[in-house]
Design a protein around this motif. Sequence first.
Motif, short mmCIF file in Angstrom:
data_model
loop_
_atom_site.label_atom_id
_atom_site.label_comp_id
_atom_site.label_asym_id
_atom_site.label_seq_id
_atom_site.Cartn_x
_atom_site.Cartn_y
_atom_site.Cartn_z
N ARG A 163 15.87 2.39 3.26
CA ARG A 163 15.80 4.25 2.46
C ARG A 163 14.79 4.87 3.02
O ARG A 163 14.69 6.13 2.91
CB ARG A 163 15.79 4.05 1.02
N HIS A 176 6.93 -0.89 -4.48
CA HIS A 176 8.01 -0.52 -5.34
C HIS A 176 8.52 -1.74 -5.96
O HIS A 176 9.04 -2.04 -7.07
CB HIS A 176 9.11 0.41 -4.50
N ASP A 225 11.23 4.32 3.42
CA ASP A 225 9.84 4.00 2.75
C ASP A 225 9.11 3.45 3.90
O ASP A 225 9.64 2.58 4.62
CB ASP A 225 9.89 3.12 1.54
N SER A 226 7.69 3.58 3.67
CA SER A 226 6.75 2.65 4.57
C SER A 226 6.96 1.17 4.02
O SER A 226 7.11 0.86 2.79
CB SER A 226 5.29 3.26 4.45
N GLY A 277 13.94 -0.67 0.20
CA GLY A 277 13.04 0.62 0.41
C GLY A 277 12.76 0.99 1.77
O GLY A 277 13.01 2.10 2.11
N LEU A 278 12.68 -0.11 2.86
CA LEU A 278 12.54 0.11 4.21
C LEU A 278 13.85 0.87 4.74
O LEU A 278 13.77 1.88 5.52
CB LEU A 278 12.23 -1.05 4.90
N GLY A 314 4.60 1.13 0.85
CA GLY A 314 5.17 1.46 -0.39
C GLY A 314 6.50 0.75 -0.84
O GLY A 314 6.72 0.80 -2.15
N ALA A 315 7.07 0.26 0.12
CA ALA A 315 8.26 -0.54 -0.34
C ALA A 315 7.65 -1.87 -1.07
O ALA A 315 8.49 -2.17 -2.15
CB ALA A 315 8.95 -0.88 0.96
#
Length: 371
Positions: free
Chosen positions: A218, A228, A220-221, A215-216, A224-225
């Motif tokens: 890509r 997810h 994301d915060s 996620g990071l 948020g990661a």
Amino acid sequence: MGGTAGTVGGRAEQQDFRSRVRGTLLGVAVGDALGAPVDAADVEEIRQRCGAEGVVDLVPAYGRRGAVTHLTQLTLFTVDGLIRAQVRRDTGAWHPPTDLHRAYLRWAATQRDWGPDERRKEDGWLAREEWLYVRRDPTRTLLLGLGDDRMGTPDAPKNPGADGPEAAARSAPFGLLVGWEPQLVVQLALECATHTHGHPVACLAAGAYAAVVHGLARGDSLDGAVQHALALLAQRAGHEPVSDALQQALGAVRQGIPSPARVAGLAGAGTADGVLAAAVYCALVGEDVRHGLRLAVNQDGPSAPTAALAGGLLGALHGDTALPPAWLAELEGRPTILELADDFAMEMTQGPALHGPAASSPGWLARYPRA
């Protein structure tokens, strides 16, 4: 195992991706080096040795400042295995867990042999790096898991009772497969954890860590990661210990000023779920990379894996330019880490131009042989 390498878009996106790849690998290594000298010490022992503030800078270990442990070594071989998997795909062979297992066996050879065997061209360039041929306190679990050629699988894992953090600590590179769907990233990290650590907590923690890094990488915060990753974990049987640990890390952010006791409370007995939670917490509450890594080190739990995991998160989040340059300047193996990071970024963005049915680069195939 499905999935594709995927591609990263235009030049700006590719430069951002390379910075995050560099940041992730250097972050793991810097955290590892910062925690290595005090890994077995509690916070009082750390303060007695390093002063009232504990570890605030690199401290000598293994005869030098900036020395890394087996955690960094294995992370590098994870990257090597992922590149080799992509190159071997041209042959029609596509089973990344097998390629990763072979890469980990190459690491295991560095723990037995005096130095690289130049005759073994099929090992590729990383296995010929002489500085990797040192033992840096690898756990018995790792050595047993890679002590023979049998590959662990989810149905027949190696060391089924092993729930330590070492498998998670080598799993940041899986998260850098930004062209993969997140659930496939989790699956690959989980499957490769079984090569040495068969307990569900160790495997799921490795998958969760890879998902957060993914996620990071890509964009994301961090919060948020993690959210997810929790959603992905919820789809897996037996996820509760790891999910609960991550939820505790998120909750601890709102409980006041960070303290060694809070970090150690999350780390608990040093199992994979607790160490992951402590690392996530340190990355979330750290005012900057330096502060987050110091929090990860100066506590009663295992300092090296906690800081290595936190370093990977912070590097993936901010990129390599956010890492403290004074620490990077003394980091063992930095040229190798940067070279490997750039090779990974090039493979993931330019792979078809390096190898394929139409044409292949002999130099690339010498670095990452298909054999």
